[in-house]
Design an enzyme around this catalytic site. Structure first.
Site, PDB file in Angstrom:
ATOM      1  N   CYS A  56       0.813  -1.218   0.000  1.00  0.00           N
ATOM      2  CA  CYS A  56       0.000   0.000   0.000  1.00  0.00           C
ATOM      3  C   CYS A  56       0.853   1.277   0.000  1.00  0.00           C
ATOM      4  CB  CYS A  56      -0.923   0.007   1.221  1.00  0.00           C
ATOM      5  SG  CYS A  56      -2.381  -1.026   0.988  1.00  0.00           S
ATOM      6  N   ASN A 111       0.022 -13.248 -10.865  1.00  0.00           N
ATOM      7  CA  ASN A 111      -0.694 -14.340 -10.207  1.00  0.00           C
ATOM      8  C   ASN A 111      -1.885 -13.715  -9.510  1.00  0.00           C
ATOM      9  OD1 ASN A 111       1.240 -16.310 -10.864  1.00  0.00           O
ATOM     10  ND2 ASN A 111       2.474 -15.807  -9.073  1.00  0.00           N
ATOM     11  N   HIS A 155      -3.524  -6.965  -2.775  1.00  0.00           N
ATOM     12  CA  HIS A 155      -3.353  -5.689  -3.468  1.00  0.00           C
ATOM     13  C   HIS A 155      -3.016  -5.958  -4.940  1.00  0.00           C
ATOM     14  CE1 HIS A 155      -2.614  -1.293  -3.247  1.00  0.00           C
ATOM     15  NE2 HIS A 155      -1.982  -1.568  -4.370  1.00  0.00           N
ATOM     16  N   HIS A 163      -1.415  -6.383  -8.199  1.00  0.00           N
ATOM     17  CA  HIS A 163      -0.018  -6.201  -8.603  1.00  0.00           C
ATOM     18  C   HIS A 163       0.421  -7.315  -9.550  1.00  0.00           C
ATOM     19  CE1 HIS A 163       0.378  -9.338  -5.524  1.00  0.00           C
ATOM     20  NE2 HIS A 163       1.593  -9.581  -5.984  1.00  0.00           N
ATOM     21  N   MET A 185      -3.975 -30.175 -12.319  1.00  0.00           N
ATOM     22  CA  MET A 185      -2.983 -30.677 -13.277  1.00  0.00           C
ATOM     23  C   MET A 185      -2.034 -31.571 -12.496  1.00  0.00           C
ATOM     24  SD  MET A 185      -3.456 -29.604 -16.363  1.00  0.00           S
ATOM     25  CE  MET A 185      -4.505 -28.367 -17.152  1.00  0.00           C
ATOM     26  N   VAL A 186      -2.421 -32.790 -12.304  1.00  0.00           N
ATOM     27  CA  VAL A 186      -1.683 -33.716 -11.445  1.00  0.00           C
ATOM     28  C   VAL A 186      -1.518 -35.044 -12.169  1.00  0.00           C
ATOM     29  CG1 VAL A 186      -2.464 -32.658  -9.284  1.00  0.00           C
ATOM     30  CG2 VAL A 186      -3.884 -34.411 -10.387  1.00  0.00           C
TER      31      VAL A 186
HETATM   32  O1  LIG Z   1      -9.524 -39.217 -12.393  1.00  0.00           O
HETATM   33  P1  LIG Z   1      -9.638 -38.396 -11.141  1.00  0.00           P
HETATM   34  O2  LIG Z   1      -8.878 -38.974  -9.994  1.00  0.00           O
HETATM   35  O3  LIG Z   1     -11.051 -38.052 -10.784  1.00  0.00           O
HETATM   36  O4  LIG Z   1      -8.961 -36.996 -11.530  1.00  0.00           O
HETATM   37  C1  LIG Z   1      -7.698 -36.554 -11.140  1.00  0.00           C
HETATM   38  O5  LIG Z   1      -6.656 -37.188 -11.872  1.00  0.00           O
HETATM   39  C2  LIG Z   1      -6.662 -36.979 -13.274  1.00  0.00           C
HETATM   40  C3  LIG Z   1      -5.447 -37.656 -13.872  1.00  0.00           C
HETATM   41  O6  LIG Z   1      -4.252 -37.170 -13.322  1.00  0.00           O
HETATM   42  C4  LIG Z   1      -6.683 -35.486 -13.630  1.00  0.00           C
HETATM   43  O7  LIG Z   1      -6.900 -35.342 -15.023  1.00  0.00           O
HETATM   44  C5  LIG Z   1      -7.795 -34.762 -12.883  1.00  0.00           C
HETATM   45  O8  LIG Z   1      -7.688 -33.370 -13.115  1.00  0.00           O
HETATM   46  C6  LIG Z   1      -7.655 -35.049 -11.379  1.00  0.00           C
HETATM   47  O9  LIG Z   1      -8.676 -34.412 -10.666  1.00  0.00           O
HETATM   48  O1  LIG Z   2       6.566 -14.228  -5.281  1.00  0.00           O
HETATM   49  P1  LIG Z   2       5.289 -14.700  -4.638  1.00  0.00           P
HETATM   50  O2  LIG Z   2       4.084 -13.992  -5.185  1.00  0.00           O
HETATM   51  O3  LIG Z   2       5.326 -14.693  -3.140  1.00  0.00           O
HETATM   52  O4  LIG Z   2       5.187 -16.245  -5.045  1.00  0.00           O
HETATM   53  C1  LIG Z   2       4.350 -16.795  -6.008  1.00  0.00           C
HETATM   54  O5  LIG Z   2       4.817 -16.542  -7.338  1.00  0.00           O
HETATM   55  C2  LIG Z   2       6.095 -17.077  -7.658  1.00  0.00           C
HETATM   56  C3  LIG Z   2       6.387 -16.788  -9.111  1.00  0.00           C
HETATM   57  O6  LIG Z   2       5.415 -17.334  -9.969  1.00  0.00           O
HETATM   58  C4  LIG Z   2       6.160 -18.576  -7.378  1.00  0.00           C
HETATM   59  O7  LIG Z   2       7.502 -19.011  -7.513  1.00  0.00           O
HETATM   60  C5  LIG Z   2       5.679 -18.912  -5.965  1.00  0.00           C
HETATM   61  O8  LIG Z   2       5.619 -20.305  -5.798  1.00  0.00           O
HETATM   62  C6  LIG Z   2       4.299 -18.288  -5.752  1.00  0.00           C
HETATM   63  O9  LIG Z   2       3.834 -18.554  -4.450  1.00  0.00           O
END
Ligand SMILES: O=P(O)(O)O[C@H]1O[C@H](CO)[C@@H](O)[C@H](O)[C@H]1O
Ligand SMILES: O=P(O)(O)O[C@H]1O[C@H](CO)[C@@H](O)[C@H](O)[C@H]1O
Lengths: 349, 349
Positions: A55, A153, A164, A166, A316-317
């Protein structure tokens, strides 16, 4: 055999800009969701908080006091991932153990003196001031560093730790991975077809209209054919522009207005202050002699995580981390049912 | 100029397996965290819930009733991202709009009949049964598909929507992006150096010991030199093994025991049932004539998101999504202070 329909039949699509594939399985939107639900945004954000280091007039971690700024405000990140003077790790003793020097600068840019306004709530002239500040920080840091990454972000879900409004600017002595990929792809497309990849791509999308979300005199917003995030968009100038500083005053005004429209649509989609990571990619800066970077086209990527509602995101896992990106609705569906519609930005309560 | 110290001075490291770079900025762990805190795991998981579609005897979304299984249990995912018979999207009319056919199968594998045990809580023979099931599903689906991706999403934070211990298996008619990258890198290393990349890498780490977390007669666990996630590890056989089905009975028993140790360490690190995505990579399967895939080395990647505590994670957002992966502590620091110290696996309360 059945006739192919993208919304019914899984397939893979190629991202020619970043040389990656995505698995599109739209029929999967039908599955029920029983997993993690994100916390709703319930906190009231006060317009001014003297204890918030972003701020006007507040004291930062390093003891400095912010000016009483009334527009944008740029300062050095107090916890930078990149510093100007790190020593070189020296030569590697084995080809599988390669480390190299990294130098750079990390800055933070406040968009506005008030903590309770996000970009879509700002006026077009206020957004225009942000664009001017982006262009000049690119120019300043680009004099010394080949890559200047501007990114925002937005939202706690995207790791943003301060409400804030940014963004951040990380300039580096090296071309980051994704910049290298875009450099290679645009370079090779240009040498094969004689024009910038994204200029031709924008022109095609303007003809096809299937994935076009917004267009204006100077800009296009579309859901790329190869989008990974559910409501991902690509923001492109209509003429050939390599970097932010090249934008004309008219193009900057028009950009401010199309950004306001896009971000308002995003806020309206799930009636929430829409979280995302976004960032600008332009031609590398710096001193590489003779390089004109004519193959580059300036663009911004918007990567929003939400999938079904303000509290249900795409994870995205697993498969995505270990094999390949996967999405549950087609880019054309997003365009058709998704982010068209309503027109009021969402206020942080 | 100062002497380079990895824990003090930012630098970039190269991942020769996936051809990517990571920015290592260890000094950044000093910054305070004011962002999103993850919900703690407070739910009691009942050992048996007749309404949970993964439990023995429960009815699934498609109306089928699960058997009263007492070991592992493999069944078709009721909401598969890949199905065996999708039609082909047909030829593309433009080089920037490329789509291709994707066919495959998605399965779910329950590890154990009880919902309240995770892998580290299972006995070594029970984990061994999981390994045998992984090997046979690889063989079965590999007869038809070139890539069989086994992966586990553990914890709500990693998008896991059912607490019952399970993994998934997605087999595809195409080599996914990351498989392609590993194929290219291992192929080219092998042709240059005459031996598999990861075999030599494991040998080097065993000599250096700086990043070695666990070793046994047949296996190594290490924090790779190029790790991206804070507590990422790589699990490798010590001899040259291309695929899961090739593992001998002794190697499987030993794997079960080292997995139990690794996952117990993980649980102890922040005294929580440690979330992660993990998955196996082995040589492509299927019918490619003449291909021996001698350049491939079987391995598993563990990607856990936590950074500072059971509730504070690393966000891979902004810079990471738009430019390059970034980490806040060195792989050597993880080894030195991090996941050493075996105690007791953490019970889902
Ligand atoms: O299939 P699930 O367990 O419901 O879904 C999870 O695993 C998937 C595969 O990594 C991903 O695409 C989904 O985004 C995640 O929520
Ligand atoms: O710098 P910040 O806002 O605290 O941190 C955020 O942005 C960064 C840059 O994308 C990432 O590396 C961090 O993991 C995230 O928490």
């Amino acid at each position: 055999a059945a006739t192919f329909r993208a919304s019914e039949h899984q397939h893979i699509r190629y991202n020619p800009l970043q040389d990656e594939w995505v698995l599109v399985s739209a029929h999967r939107m039908k599955r029920p969701w029983q997993g993690q639900v994100e916390p709703q945004l319930l906190k009231t954000v006060p317009r001014h908080d003297p204890l918030n280091p972003l701020c006007p007039g507040a004291t930062r971690a390093n003891g400095e006091v912010n000016p009483h700024y009334d527009g944008t405000f740029l300062f050095d990140n107090d916890f930078p991932a990149l510093q100007p003077d790190a020593p070189d790790p020296g030569p590697s003793d084995h080809p599988l153990f390669r480390a190299e020097a990294a130098r750079g600068v990390c800055k933070v840019m406040c968009f506005h003196p008030w903590s309770d306004v996000t970009l879509p709530l700002m006026s077009v002239p206020e957004i225009r001031a942000v664009i001017d500040a982006w262009a000049s920080v690119t120019e300043d840091l680009g004099a010394q560093y080949p890559w200047v990454q501007i990114f925002e972000n937005k939202g706690a879900m995207m790791g943003c730790s301060n409400p804030h409004p940014h963004c951040q600017v990380w300039a580096s002595s090296f071309l980051p991975d994704i910049a290298q990929r875009e450099e290679r792809s645009q370079q090779s497309y240009h040498s094969q077809h004689g024009e910038p990849l994204l200029l031709e791509y924008g022109r095609q999308e303007l003809l096809k209209k299937e994935r076009l979300v917004l267009s204006s005199e100077h800009w296009l917003v579309l859901v790329p054919f190869w989008a990974v995030w559910p409501f991902q968009t690509l923001l492109l100038p209509r003429r050939h522009v390599r970097r932010l500083p090249e934008l004309t005053p008219a193009e900057r005004d028009d950009l401010a207005s199309i950004m306001k429209k896009l971000l308002t649509k995003y806020d309206n989609l799930f009636e929430t202050s829409f979280p995302y990571s976004m960032g600008w990619h332009g031609a590398p800066m710096g001193l590489k002699t003779g390089a004109t970077y004519d193959h580059w086209q300036l663009h911004a990527h918007y990567y929003p995580p939400l999938l079904r509602s303000a509290t249900v995101r795409k994870f995205m896992v697993g498969y995505e981390m270990l094999a390949q990106a996967q999405r549950d609705l087609t880019p054309e569906q997003v365009r058709a049912q998704g982010i068209l519609g309503l027109h009021r930005p969402f206020h942080l309560i």
